[in-house]
Every structure is written in C-alpha cells, then in structure tokens.
Design an enzyme around this catalytic site. Structure first.
Site, mmCIF file in Angstrom:
data_model
loop_
_atom_site.group_PDB
_atom_site.id
_atom_site.type_symbol
_atom_site.label_atom_id
_atom_site.label_comp_id
_atom_site.label_asym_id
_atom_site.label_seq_id
_atom_site.Cartn_x
_atom_site.Cartn_y
_atom_site.Cartn_z
ATOM 1 N N ILE A 1 2.868 12.268 -36.755
ATOM 2 C CA ILE A 1 2.280 13.584 -37.005
ATOM 3 C C ILE A 1 2.428 13.973 -38.472
ATOM 4 O O ILE A 1 1.534 14.607 -39.050
ATOM 5 C CB ILE A 1 2.899 14.652 -36.078
ATOM 6 C CG1 ILE A 1 2.077 15.945 -36.121
ATOM 7 C CG2 ILE A 1 4.344 14.931 -36.432
ATOM 8 C CD1 ILE A 1 0.694 15.815 -35.570
ATOM 9 N N LYS B 1 5.600 22.093 -33.794
ATOM 10 C CA LYS B 1 5.727 22.485 -32.389
ATOM 11 C C LYS B 1 6.262 21.316 -31.557
ATOM 12 O O LYS B 1 6.024 20.144 -31.909
ATOM 13 C CB LYS B 1 4.381 22.980 -31.851
ATOM 14 C CG LYS B 1 3.307 21.896 -31.692
ATOM 15 C CD LYS B 1 3.379 21.209 -30.356
ATOM 16 C CE LYS B 1 2.506 19.991 -30.290
ATOM 17 N NZ LYS B 1 2.719 19.195 -29.064
ATOM 18 N N ASP C 1 4.609 18.638 -23.816
ATOM 19 C CA ASP C 1 4.430 18.465 -25.254
ATOM 20 C C ASP C 1 2.970 18.723 -25.643
ATOM 21 O O ASP C 1 2.709 19.502 -26.566
ATOM 22 C CB ASP C 1 4.884 17.073 -25.702
ATOM 23 C CG ASP C 1 4.728 16.872 -27.194
ATOM 24 O OD1 ASP C 1 5.508 17.469 -27.964
ATOM 25 O OD2 ASP C 1 3.807 16.139 -27.605
ATOM 26 N N SER D 1 13.983 10.742 -43.843
ATOM 27 C CA SER D 1 13.635 9.997 -42.638
ATOM 28 C C SER D 1 14.559 8.802 -42.504
ATOM 29 O O SER D 1 14.914 8.174 -43.508
ATOM 30 C CB SER D 1 12.179 9.527 -42.686
ATOM 31 O OG SER D 1 11.849 8.789 -41.518
ATOM 32 N N ARG D 2 14.927 8.488 -41.273
ATOM 33 C CA ARG D 2 15.808 7.331 -41.054
ATOM 34 C C ARG D 2 15.078 6.011 -41.252
ATOM 35 O O ARG D 2 15.690 5.017 -41.647
ATOM 36 C CB ARG D 2 16.379 7.375 -39.633
ATOM 37 C CG ARG D 2 17.394 8.472 -39.380
ATOM 38 C CD ARG D 2 17.921 8.390 -37.967
ATOM 39 N NE ARG D 2 16.842 8.565 -36.986
ATOM 40 C CZ ARG D 2 16.981 8.359 -35.680
ATOM 41 N NH1 ARG D 2 18.139 7.922 -35.199
ATOM 42 N NH2 ARG D 2 15.969 8.569 -34.854
#
Length: 309
Positions: free
Chosen positions: A15, A91, A169, A37-38
């Site tokens: 996303i 969201k 979701d 970010s990992r």
C-alpha cells in the site's frame, strides 16, 4: 504561500509503494526525507530498520505516515507523537477503538495533529452521494463488498491474526463510506461471522443494523468472491435508488449515471493531512472501527472450511 513539511513513512509494503509514495511525491506541501521498514528501503531518502531508529536519527522531521499493519500502529503512533511529530494513520487506524481514542488524547495533550484516514471516503462518488442524501427520506441501505483475498492480500499473514480484522479489512472501507454518506449514525444489532478453521479472523460476515431513525442497514462481506469484485452500496429512498459501485468510482441516482470528478483518493488524503497540520487540527473518526468492534461483540460465530494458508 502554503507551508512545507518534512515527512517520514513507516511500513514500506504494497500500500505504501502503490499509493502513499506516489501521492507524497505529487504533493508540494510534503518532502519525503526518511523511511522505516524491516525488509524494504526507498531511494534516495534515508532508511532505517524501524521507527524508533528513525525518530532518534531524524529529530527535525515534522510528520510521520504510518503504513504498517494495525497490530503495531499504537506503539508506533505513540512514539511519534511523544517525539513531537504529526501522525497520519493508514486504515484501520488501530487494532482497537480504545487504542485510537488514547492516541487522540495524547495528540491533543502534546499539541500535534492526528489523522485517522479512511481512503474510501475520498472516492469520487462519496461527497455527491452525501449531498444528495442529506435532504432525502431513506428507506433501506444494502452493502455488498466482496473480493478475492488471494488476489488482494497474497501471502499476508497479519490479516488472519488477532487485530488483523480479516474480511473487515476491506469491509471497513464500505463502513467508512456508509458512515460518511448517511445523515444519521448506524447502530449494529446482529452479525454472523464466518471463521475458517485455521484463522483467528473471519473470511466473511453479514451485518444487520439500523440508523437512528430505524432504517435497516444490511452489509455482506466476503473474501471468497471472484473473479470480479463487488464493491457496491445501494441506498433506497423515496426519490429513487442511489447506487455506488466499483468502490466509489461510479454513482447513479434513480437509474441515471452521475458525472464524477477523477479518482484521487490518496492525493486527497495528503492534502487533508497538510491542511490539518497547517490549521492545528485533527481528524479522528472511530465510527467505522466501532462498527467492526460491535460485530465481534455481537457476532454469531460459524466455522467454515480452512483457508489453507
């Protein structure tokens, strides 16, 4: 001249790459300077393995957009607000209503903006539908929000874990539209939740509620649907049927198509975030998430075949 803010993004997944990064690049009010970010990085900005490392190394960043799964959203948002950053939440805004309300209180206490986004509210059909319904007598509302989970969430395990919402979701997108376009709030009365034998969240659900005037509101969500998505909301009124389709890209009233503006959900989100920061305001509407929470409270559980993930 509009102010410009430096921005960081945490959670570089699908996303973020598909929607957030292009919308930020097109907005002159934000300058992307860092990401956390990992497993991913974004060039040419500075990259960090997690948000804590980013906040420690980037004290001058004005705002943070959080795109990681909802189970980690509260801890990330709390850390960002405590560090004096304005915060935008993808969201759903959190794994629970109480988390989001606590974040809203913290944002007010530290004088920072909190924006709990609902991208589907910025679909081009939503505001014309809301304006038309404001003066109509509504008889019934029917929602059909159905798609193929393997197409839209391939290999994503967090959606099946507690806090991942499962079929809600995508379903919460429909609820965010319904709570925006209807003149009165929706009260949930009953729900049926279909849980695969090997998941913690439902793959399908049916919700039944009423608005404050007793108008029936029915929603059907299903992640086993395909190959063509069904993202539809019908509102029956005394002046004809208002029909939203394709997730908000199409609108018809009494059988006649309505001409809409071009689709720009995520650019509109960042325009809204910029406005909120500049005006020292907030936008935190928990009604869609509260309806999902009520569905888990009221829902009758039905076990269905394993998902086989």
């Amino acid at each position: 001249m509009n102010p410009s803010y430096t921005l960081a993004v945490a959670g570089i997944g699908k996303i973020a790459r598909d929607q957030h990064l292009p919308a930020i690049a097109a907005n002159p009010g934000f300058s992307l300077v860092a990401c956390a970010s990992r497993h991913a990085s974004v060039e040419p900005v500075r990259n960090y393995p997690d948000l804590d490392a980013l906040l420690a190394a980037e004290p001058d960043v004005d705002a943070v957009s959080l795109c990681a799964p909802p189970q980690v959203r509260y801890a990330q948002a709390r850390a960002a607000l405590a560090a004096g950053k304005h915060v935008m939440l993808e969201k759903p805004p959190g794994a629970s209503v109480s988390e989001v309300e606590a974040l809203r209180d913290l944002a007010r206490a530290v004088g920072r903006t909190l924006f709990a986004t609902w991208h589907s509210r910025y679909a081009s059909a939503v505001e014309p539908a809301r304006a038309w319904l404001a003066s109509r007598t509504i008889r019934a509302v029917r929602v059909r929000w159905k798609e193929d989970v393997r197409r839209w969430h391939p290999g994503q395990q967090w959606i099946w874990e507690p806090g991942g919402l499962g079929v809600f979701d995508p379903g919460i997108n429909a609820l965010s539209i319904v709570t925006r376009i209807l003149p009165r709030d929706v009260l949930l009365q009953a729900a049926t939740l279909h849980f695969p034998a090997d998941t913690f969240t439902p793959i399908a659900a049916e919700l039944d509620g009423i608005d404050a005037d007793g108008v029936p509101v029915r929603a059907e969500f299903d992640w086993r649907h395909g190959p063509v998505e069904q993202w539809e909301i019908d509102v029956e009124t005394t002046d004809g049927l208002l029909a939203i389709s394709e997730g908000g890209k199409r609108l018809s009233i009494a059988g006649q198509p309505v001409t809409l503006l071009p689709e720009r959900e995520y650019p509109s989100l960042y325009e809204r975030f910029h406005w909120l920061i500049a005006h020292r305001s907030e936008d935190v509407d928990v009604r869609p998430l509260r309806l999902v929470a009520d569905a888990f409270l009221l829902g009758r559980r039905v076990e269905v075949e394993p998902f086989g993930r």
